[in-house]
Design an enzyme around this catalytic site. Structure first.
Site, PDB file in Angstrom:
ATOM      1  N   LYS A   1      -9.025  15.917  -1.305  1.00  0.00           N
ATOM      2  CA  LYS A   1      -8.194  15.534  -0.250  1.00  0.00           C
ATOM      3  C   LYS A   1      -6.642  16.317  -0.336  1.00  0.00           C
ATOM      4  O   LYS A   1      -6.113  16.888   0.351  1.00  0.00           O
ATOM      5  CB  LYS A   1      -7.743  14.027  -0.132  1.00  0.00           C
ATOM      6  CG  LYS A   1      -6.780  13.707   1.105  1.00  0.00           C
ATOM      7  CD  LYS A   1      -7.058  12.083   1.096  1.00  0.00           C
ATOM      8  CE  LYS A   1      -5.835  11.753   2.179  1.00  0.00           C
ATOM      9  NZ  LYS A   1      -5.768  10.144   2.388  1.00  0.00           N
TER      10      LYS A   1
ATOM     11  N   GLU B   1      -1.863   6.662   7.910  1.00  0.00           N
ATOM     12  CA  GLU B   1      -2.417   5.421   7.018  1.00  0.00           C
ATOM     13  C   GLU B   1      -1.481   4.387   6.931  1.00  0.00           C
ATOM     14  O   GLU B   1      -1.846   3.188   7.262  1.00  0.00           O
ATOM     15  CB  GLU B   1      -2.464   6.032   5.486  1.00  0.00           C
ATOM     16  CG  GLU B   1      -3.782   6.894   5.590  1.00  0.00           C
ATOM     17  CD  GLU B   1      -3.838   8.026   4.106  1.00  0.00           C
ATOM     18  OE1 GLU B   1      -2.884   7.529   3.347  1.00  0.00           O
ATOM     19  OE2 GLU B   1      -4.698   8.670   4.103  1.00  0.00           O
TER      20      GLU B   1
ATOM     21  N   ASP C   1       2.587   2.397  -0.411  1.00  0.00           N
ATOM     22  CA  ASP C   1       1.291   2.835  -0.628  1.00  0.00           C
ATOM     23  C   ASP C   1       1.114   3.847  -2.095  1.00  0.00           C
ATOM     24  O   ASP C   1       1.479   4.826  -2.131  1.00  0.00           O
ATOM     25  CB  ASP C   1       0.750   3.761   0.344  1.00  0.00           C
ATOM     26  CG  ASP C   1      -0.659   4.290   0.478  1.00  0.00           C
ATOM     27  OD1 ASP C   1      -1.373   4.008  -0.836  1.00  0.00           O
ATOM     28  OD2 ASP C   1      -1.199   4.606   1.354  1.00  0.00           O
TER      29      ASP C   1
ATOM     30  N   ASP D   1     -11.418   5.368   6.117  1.00  0.00           N
ATOM     31  CA  ASP D   1     -10.138   5.856   5.333  1.00  0.00           C
ATOM     32  C   ASP D   1     -10.882   6.953   4.416  1.00  0.00           C
ATOM     33  O   ASP D   1     -11.381   6.659   3.380  1.00  0.00           O
ATOM     34  CB  ASP D   1      -9.842   4.422   4.739  1.00  0.00           C
ATOM     35  CG  ASP D   1      -8.827   4.836   3.505  1.00  0.00           C
ATOM     36  OD1 ASP D   1      -8.532   6.050   3.372  1.00  0.00           O
ATOM     37  OD2 ASP D   1      -8.582   3.918   2.538  1.00  0.00           O
TER      38      ASP D   1
END
Ligand code: AMP
Length: 584
Positions: free
Chosen positions: A66, A159, A182, A6
């Site tokens: 990211k 994800e 999330d 992850d």
């Protein structure tokens, strides 16, 4: 063996499938979460050590890389960076210019070292997760980061699908629907999944790439600054304050109060501020409430109501906050499933996916969707969709195209992404030319095939069936498809639905008129002697009407005059056919 990774905005994790269990691997201090922070000093530091350097050397340290992966200067998220607009982003750090892939690869290298030390063997294959909305460029850059770190990247997985797998939801009844909420450190995503024959399909996804725990830390830091009447702080002190705010926020998920102590701030200040859970909830609530609209939109896109959901699962460290859990109940009218650690479920799912791929675990496959429609520009500047939005990937689809003009010796294939009717309103992903022998109108045959692999990377193949010449282009998109951009595109397509439709109908009618007018002229010239003068006059009148309607750009008028011209030329058309038959 394939490791699961992850690669998060805030934290990253790695693990492997061992003796029938997915296992997260910890560093020598027993920590499984590795902060996604990299420091470029005398040596490169990653993780906790890098995070400590952030306050001391902010210019040599980078967090949340990211957000920049697969981006170009000038795109969303690149504000504050200088570079040539359109060029791939590079970041100046410790005297060098680095790409986000290189920086991310340092995080992945560190994870590899941790995993190998823990597991005792070399680990060279990995599955890496990315947000469901990541576009081709972002997925390809993530893959590259993995390769730079020495991994063979076996699969890029979304994800939410990984999280659902970790929650064991593949064992739910067929057609079960799941919401994955999330909320991590920097981003928010809501995805709706459906289980179809043991396979997860992403029905829809919405979110905000600028909404997460970091914003909560900032709100809490502002609250502390105001309670302690702090003056403007230096950058290192600001970072210390944010760090303290984050720790207080995390403590207040289980405690009712927490005290922030910051001794030796610049200028010799010491502060001590007591915070209660209710106070931080007051500061955080407006931020957390911003997730609601995305949940509603995702439900709407999936065409379901909250009551249709079988499960709501929580992912991301910020969902540990009681306030977030209350809001989730409020939005979905359902208690969320809290059976997994929210900050580990994506990594666990990646490990399970790795195990499925290397054969240690069988029976489940993961599927993903296209966030926006993909197609090509057709003659007249219209969008011709080949793979519609929300198609499950991997996917393959194609269509046959022909030349619109006689003598044309090639066709330009312009690959588009978006939901608008006119090509110009969509995003251009790339293009190329396919040559063919000059031929009469409609005689060339060019097959165009789109295929998106399981990583969401698009390949466009065009083949002239006459010569067999073909061209294949892999699109590693330069166009941003952040979820804001997807949203803007969807909002635009709704907002302009009426004009867009009108523009498409007009363009189609215009193309028909441009084809029909010269054809009628040619037929009249051919058959003039055989037609009664009033019929010729009638046809002439209708062609003039069509020409005027074309100039007026009025869709309804153009369609009506075309229909009238069609009627007026009925007997002309019949005569033409009869004559052709006589000749043959
Ligand atoms: P993730 O991106 O999933 O690793 O989530 C990181 C975010 O979760 C950071 O903003 C953390 O401050 C936040 N977080 C972690 N644990 C807690 C907690 N117990 N309560 C509130 N937020 C938390």
């Amino acid at each position: 063996m394939i490791a699961g990774i992850d690669l998060g905005t805030t934290n990253s994790l790695i693990g492997v499938y061992e003796s029938g269990f997915p296992t997260l691997l910890a560093d020598t201090d027993g920590r499984r979460l590795l902060p996604s922070v990299v420091h470029y000093g005398d040596s490169i530091l990653v993780g906790h050590e890098a995070r400590r350097m952030q306050a001391i050397h902010p210019n040599r340290t980078i967090a949340s890389v990211k957000r920049l992966i697969g981006r170009r200067f000038g795109e969303e998220g690149t504000e504050g960076l200088t570079g040539i607009p359109g060029a791939p982003v590079t970041i100046p750090l410790g005297g060098q210019n680095l790409s986000p892939e290189e920086i991310s690869s340092e995080i992945l290298k560190k994870l590899k070292v941790i995993a190998e030390a823990r597991h005792g063997t070399e680990i060279t294959r990995a599955v890496i997760t990315v947000p469901a909305y990541f576009n081709d460029a972002q997925r390809a850059a993530t893959r590259k980061a993995g390769e730079l770190a020495g991994f063979s990247v076996e699969r890029i997985v979304s994800e939410p699908t990984a999280a659902a797998l970790a929650y064991g939801l593949d064992r739910l009844q067929d057609r079960s629907k799941i919401a994955v909420y999330d909320l991590g450190g920097g981003t928010f995503d809501l995805s709706i999944l459906q289980l179809d024959n043991g396979v997860f399909q992403v029905l829809s996804t919405h979110g905000d790439t600028r909404l997460g725990g970091d914003d909560l830390d900032q709100a809490i830091a502002a609250l502390v600054a105001s309670k302690a009447s702090l003056p403007r702080l230096s950058l290192p002190d600001t970072i210390r304050l944010h760090e303290a705010a984050r720790l207080a926020k995390e403590t207040l998920s289980t405690e009712e109060q927490s005290t922030i102590r910051l001794p030796f701030l610049e200028g010799g200040m010491n502060i001590e501020v007591m915070l209660t859970r209710a106070e931080i909830e007051g500061a955080c609530s407006p931020i957390i409430r911003r997730t609601r609209i995305h949940c509603l939109r995702a439900l709407e896109d999936a065409g379901i109501k909250a009551a249709d959901l079988d499960q709501v699962i929580l992912v991301g460290g910020s969902t540990r906050m009681p306030l977030v859990q209350h809001l989730v109940v409020e939005i979905f009218g359902k208690e969320p499933n809290l059976s997994q650690h929210p900050d580990e479920s994506v990594a666990l799912g990646a490990i399970l996916q790795g195990a499925i791929l290397d054969g240690s675990l069988q029976n489940v496959a993961l599927l993903d969707i296209t966030p926006l429609s993909l197609g090509i520009e057709t003659f007249g500047g219209l969008m011709n969709v080949i793979i519609p939005r929300n198609t499950t990937i991997p996917a393959k689809a194609g269509e046959m195209f022909t030349n619109a003009v006689a003598g044309q010796s090639g066709m330009r294939i312009t690959v588009l992404q978006g939901e608008r009717e006119l090509a110009a309103d969509n995003w251009k992903l790339g293009g190329f030319e396919i040559p063919f022998a000059p031929s009469p109108k409609g005689a060339a045959r060019v097959g165009v095939q789109f295929s998106i692999d399981a990583d969401g990377i698009l390949q466009v193949l065009a083949r002239d069936t006459g010569t067999g010449i073909e061209k294949i282009v892999e699109i590693k998109s330069a166009v941003e498809v952040s979820d804001e951009a997807v949203e803007a595109m969807l909002a635009g397509s709704l907002e302009h639905a009426f004009e867009d439709m009108d523009a498409r109908i007009f363009t189609e009618a215009r193309l028909k008129a441009e084809e029909m007018l010269p054809a009628v002229e040619a037929a009249l010239a051919q058959l003039a002697g055989e037609l009664p003068p009033d019929e010729i006059a009638g046809i002439r009148h209708q062609t003039a009407e069509v020409t005027a309607a074309l100039q007026s750009k009025e869709t309804v008028r153009l369609k009506q005059t075309l229909a009238n011209l069609d009627n007026a030329t009925q007997s002309l058309a019949t005569r033409l056919i009869e004559r052709a038959m006589k000749i043959s």
